[in-house]
Design a protein around this motif. Structure first.
Motif, short mmCIF file in Angstrom:
data_model
loop_
_atom_site.label_atom_id
_atom_site.label_comp_id
_atom_site.label_asym_id
_atom_site.label_seq_id
_atom_site.Cartn_x
_atom_site.Cartn_y
_atom_site.Cartn_z
N ALA A 164 -19.94 58.92 -56.51
CA ALA A 164 -18.48 58.44 -56.39
C ALA A 164 -17.90 58.68 -57.86
N GLU A 165 -16.39 58.74 -57.79
CA GLU A 165 -15.81 59.20 -58.97
C GLU A 165 -15.94 58.15 -60.24
N GLY A 166 -15.87 56.81 -59.91
CA GLY A 166 -15.88 55.85 -61.00
C GLY A 166 -17.14 55.66 -61.80
N ALA A 167 -17.17 55.46 -63.03
CA ALA A 167 -18.19 55.40 -63.84
C ALA A 167 -19.13 54.22 -63.47
N ALA A 168 -18.49 53.24 -63.10
CA ALA A 168 -19.25 51.97 -62.73
C ALA A 168 -20.06 52.31 -61.36
N TRP A 169 -19.40 53.01 -60.58
CA TRP A 169 -20.38 53.53 -59.29
C TRP A 169 -21.47 54.24 -59.52
N LYS A 170 -21.48 55.18 -60.80
CA LYS A 170 -22.69 56.01 -61.05
C LYS A 170 -23.80 54.94 -61.65
#
Length: 58
Positions: free
Chosen positions: A27-33
């Motif tokens: 995913a694009e968001g840092a939180a998803w990473k």
């Protein structure tokens, strides 16, 4: 131990959590990473903890 009684179910759960974590890392968001990394790291960490607690119990 639940994994000894239901090895197929536990293996399927470990695989599902790991794949979900790896997919979340795409995913694009840092939180998803971060969430994906945690999900992918949980099964090996849980296995290590179970191994160490079983080893100490002997």
């Amino acid at each position: 131990m639940i994994w000894a009684r239901h090895p197929t179910g536990v293996a399927l759960a470990v695989t599902t959590v790991t794949i979900a974590g790896l997919a979340a890392m795409l995913a694009e968001g840092a939180a998803w990473k971060v969430a994906g990394f945690i999900l992918a790291a949980v099964p090996p960490a849980a296995g290590l903890a179970a191994y160490l607690s079983h080893r100490r119990g002997r």
